[in-house]
Design a protein around this motif. Structure first.
Motif, PDB file in Angstrom:
ATOM      1  N   ASP A  68      59.963  -8.295   2.347  1.00 15.44           N
ATOM      2  CA  ASP A  68      61.414  -8.328   2.526  1.00 15.44           C
ATOM      3  C   ASP A  68      62.044  -9.485   1.769  1.00 15.44           C
ATOM      4  OD1 ASP A  68      61.241  -6.169   4.209  1.00 15.44           O
ATOM      5  OD2 ASP A  68      61.186  -7.389   6.036  1.00 15.44           O
ATOM      6  N   GLY A  69      61.342 -10.589   1.689  1.00 13.38           N
ATOM      7  CA  GLY A  69      61.923 -11.791   1.122  1.00 13.38           C
ATOM      8  C   GLY A  69      61.898 -11.881  -0.380  1.00 13.38           C
ATOM      9  N   ALA A  70      60.983 -11.157  -1.031  1.00 14.63           N
ATOM     10  CA  ALA A  70      60.865 -11.288  -2.478  1.00 14.63           C
ATOM     11  C   ALA A  70      62.147 -10.838  -3.183  1.00 14.63           C
ATOM     12  CB  ALA A  70      59.667 -10.492  -2.976  1.00 14.63           C
ATOM     13  N   HIS A  71      62.641  -9.695  -2.833  1.00 11.57           N
ATOM     14  CA  HIS A  71      63.848  -9.174  -3.482  1.00 11.57           C
ATOM     15  C   HIS A  71      65.048 -10.062  -3.177  1.00 11.57           C
ATOM     16  CE1 HIS A  71      67.318  -6.467  -4.059  1.00 11.57           C
ATOM     17  NE2 HIS A  71      66.604  -6.061  -5.098  1.00 11.57           N
ATOM     18  N   THR A  72      65.210 -10.437  -1.920  1.00  9.96           N
ATOM     19  CA  THR A  72      66.335 -11.288  -1.516  1.00  9.96           C
ATOM     20  C   THR A  72      66.240 -12.657  -2.172  1.00  9.96           C
ATOM     21  OG1 THR A  72      66.392 -10.143   0.597  1.00  9.96           O
ATOM     22  CG2 THR A  72      67.556 -12.237   0.469  1.00  9.96           C
ATOM     23  N   THR A  73      65.040 -13.208  -2.215  1.00  8.78           N
ATOM     24  CA  THR A  73      64.857 -14.530  -2.798  1.00  8.78           C
ATOM     25  C   THR A  73      65.184 -14.526  -4.287  1.00  8.78           C
ATOM     26  OG1 THR A  73      63.148 -15.034  -1.180  1.00  8.78           O
ATOM     27  CG2 THR A  73      63.205 -16.401  -3.147  1.00  8.78           C
ATOM     28  N   LEU A  74      64.749 -13.504  -5.001  1.00  9.29           N
ATOM     29  CA  LEU A  74      65.039 -13.438  -6.425  1.00  9.29           C
ATOM     30  C   LEU A  74      66.525 -13.266  -6.684  1.00  9.29           C
ATOM     31  CD1 LEU A  74      62.066 -11.297  -7.750  1.00  9.29           C
ATOM     32  CD2 LEU A  74      62.507 -13.721  -8.128  1.00  9.29           C
ATOM     33  N   ARG A  75      67.214 -12.497  -5.856  1.00 12.11           N
ATOM     34  CA  ARG A  75      68.663 -12.345  -6.013  1.00 12.11           C
ATOM     35  C   ARG A  75      69.370 -13.666  -5.744  1.00 12.11           C
ATOM     36  NH1 ARG A  75      70.677  -7.527  -2.594  1.00 12.11           N
ATOM     37  NH2 ARG A  75      72.648  -8.139  -3.524  1.00 12.11           N
ATOM     38  N   ARG A  76      68.957 -14.363  -4.693  1.00 14.22           N
ATOM     39  CA  ARG A  76      69.567 -15.664  -4.381  1.00 14.22           C
ATOM     40  C   ARG A  76      69.275 -16.676  -5.484  1.00 14.22           C
ATOM     41  NH1 ARG A  76      68.607 -16.485   2.121  1.00 14.22           N
ATOM     42  NH2 ARG A  76      69.893 -14.732   2.762  1.00 14.22           N
ATOM     43  N   LEU A  77      68.062 -16.671  -5.988  1.00 15.31           N
ATOM     44  CA  LEU A  77      67.703 -17.591  -7.058  1.00 15.31           C
ATOM     45  C   LEU A  77      68.525 -17.324  -8.311  1.00 15.31           C
ATOM     46  CD1 LEU A  77      65.843 -19.839  -8.098  1.00 15.31           C
ATOM     47  CD2 LEU A  77      64.212 -18.064  -8.737  1.00 15.31           C
ATOM     48  N   ALA A  78      68.719 -16.058  -8.638  1.00 17.05           N
ATOM     49  CA  ALA A  78      69.537 -15.710  -9.803  1.00 17.05           C
ATOM     50  C   ALA A  78      70.980 -16.153  -9.598  1.00 17.05           C
ATOM     51  CB  ALA A  78      69.469 -14.209 -10.054  1.00 17.05           C
ATOM     52  N   LEU A  79      71.510 -15.969  -8.395  1.00 15.62           N
ATOM     53  CA  LEU A  79      72.886 -16.381  -8.107  1.00 15.62           C
ATOM     54  C   LEU A  79      73.046 -17.893  -8.201  1.00 15.62           C
ATOM     55  CD1 LEU A  79      75.752 -15.641  -7.156  1.00 15.62           C
ATOM     56  CD2 LEU A  79      74.918 -15.956  -4.827  1.00 15.62           C
ATOM     57  N   VAL A  80      72.128 -18.634  -7.597  1.00 14.07           N
ATOM     58  CA  VAL A  80      72.203 -20.097  -7.637  1.00 14.07           C
ATOM     59  C   VAL A  80      72.048 -20.600  -9.071  1.00 14.07           C
ATOM     60  CG1 VAL A  80      70.981 -22.202  -6.940  1.00 14.07           C
ATOM     61  CG2 VAL A  80      71.485 -20.443  -5.259  1.00 14.07           C
ATOM     62  N   THR A  81      71.161 -19.987  -9.838  1.00 15.42           N
ATOM     63  CA  THR A  81      70.988 -20.384 -11.237  1.00 15.42           C
ATOM     64  C   THR A  81      72.257 -20.118 -12.030  1.00 15.42           C
ATOM     65  OG1 THR A  81      68.632 -19.918 -11.085  1.00 15.42           O
ATOM     66  CG2 THR A  81      69.579 -20.042 -13.294  1.00 15.42           C
ATOM     67  N   LEU A  82      72.875 -18.967 -11.815  1.00 13.39           N
ATOM     68  CA  LEU A  82      74.115 -18.634 -12.511  1.00 13.39           C
ATOM     69  C   LEU A  82      75.226 -19.628 -12.168  1.00 13.39           C
ATOM     70  CD1 LEU A  82      75.714 -16.663 -14.307  1.00 13.39           C
ATOM     71  CD2 LEU A  82      76.274 -15.416 -12.217  1.00 13.39           C
ATOM     72  N   VAL A  83      75.362 -19.958 -10.889  1.00 14.94           N
ATOM     73  CA  VAL A  83      76.390 -20.920 -10.472  1.00 14.94           C
ATOM     74  C   VAL A  83      76.120 -22.290 -11.088  1.00 14.94           C
ATOM     75  CG1 VAL A  83      77.325 -22.162  -8.477  1.00 14.94           C
ATOM     76  CG2 VAL A  83      76.993 -19.694  -8.362  1.00 14.94           C
ATOM     77  N   ALA A  84      74.865 -22.721 -11.083  1.00 16.31           N
ATOM     78  CA  ALA A  84      74.522 -24.019 -11.668  1.00 16.31           C
ATOM     79  C   ALA A  84      74.809 -24.041 -13.166  1.00 16.31           C
ATOM     80  CB  ALA A  84      73.056 -24.347 -11.402  1.00 16.31           C
ATOM     81  N   VAL A  85      74.489 -22.971 -13.853  1.00 16.95           N
ATOM     82  CA  VAL A  85      74.746 -22.905 -15.292  1.00 16.95           C
ATOM     83  C   VAL A  85      76.241 -22.966 -15.575  1.00 16.95           C
ATOM     84  CG1 VAL A  85      74.644 -21.357 -17.299  1.00 16.95           C
ATOM     85  CG2 VAL A  85      72.604 -21.774 -15.939  1.00 16.95           C
ATOM     86  N   VAL A  86      77.033 -22.263 -14.768  1.00 17.34           N
ATOM     87  CA  VAL A  86      78.487 -22.287 -14.958  1.00 17.34           C
ATOM     88  C   VAL A  86      79.026 -23.693 -14.749  1.00 17.34           C
ATOM     89  CG1 VAL A  86      80.685 -21.507 -13.967  1.00 17.34           C
ATOM     90  CG2 VAL A  86      78.859 -19.861 -14.437  1.00 17.34           C
ATOM     91  N   PHE A  87      78.603 -24.360 -13.678  1.00 13.09           N
ATOM     92  CA  PHE A  87      79.100 -25.713 -13.410  1.00 13.09           C
ATOM     93  C   PHE A  87      78.649 -26.703 -14.474  1.00 13.09           C
ATOM     94  CE2 PHE A  87      79.638 -24.538  -8.816  1.00 13.09           C
ATOM     95  CZ  PHE A  87      81.015 -24.719  -8.814  1.00 13.09           C
ATOM     96  N   VAL A  88      77.401 -26.674 -14.833  1.00 12.88           N
ATOM     97  CA  VAL A  88      76.893 -27.644 -15.809  1.00 12.88           C
ATOM     98  C   VAL A  88      77.498 -27.378 -17.184  1.00 12.88           C
ATOM     99  CG1 VAL A  88      74.810 -28.426 -17.009  1.00 12.88           C
ATOM    100  CG2 VAL A  88      74.788 -28.116 -14.533  1.00 12.88           C
ATOM    101  N   THR A  89      77.584 -26.106 -17.586  1.00 13.02           N
ATOM    102  CA  THR A  89      78.152 -25.782 -18.877  1.00 13.02           C
ATOM    103  C   THR A  89      79.619 -26.185 -18.963  1.00 13.02           C
ATOM    104  OG1 THR A  89      76.628 -23.932 -19.080  1.00 13.02           O
ATOM    105  CG2 THR A  89      78.533 -23.918 -20.551  1.00 13.02           C
TER     106      THR A  89
END
Length: 95
Positions: A68-89
């Motif tokens: 159950d957690g693999a799919h949710t974790t990867l989606r959350r990780l992608a979202l957090v990475t996207l937000v971090a990239v937007v802020f840092v960029t």
């Protein structure tokens, strides 16, 4: 979330982010604002770390199985990475 920001490691990260923000503001008033980049580069990760430390207890739900957690974790990780990239960029682009 407030408790995580006001106590423990979250508070240390908040203080570091606030100190870097004040240092950036002060350095921008100086004739050469080039050193403000260094304090900004320290402030942004400190703010992200403060958020992460405040949310530490809620990052992984308790009744979580691996399938159950693999799919949710990867989606959350992608979202957090996207937000971090937007802020840092955006922060780097504004400098």
């Amino acid at each position: 979330m407030w408790h995580g920001l006001a106590h423990g490691v979250g508070l240390v990260s908040v203080i570091a982010a606030a100190s870097a923000t004040l240092a950036t503001a002060w350095l921008l008033t100086r004739p050469s604002g080039a050193r403000a980049r260094v304090s900004t580069a320290g402030g942004v990760p400190s703010a992200i770390a403060a958020w992460g430390m405040a949310r530490c207890a809620y990052l992984v739900p308790v009744p979580l199985t691996v399938p159950d957690g693999a799919h949710t974790t990867l989606r959350r990780l992608a979202l957090v990475t996207l937000v971090a990239v937007v802020f840092v960029t955006s922060a780097v682009a504004l400098l």
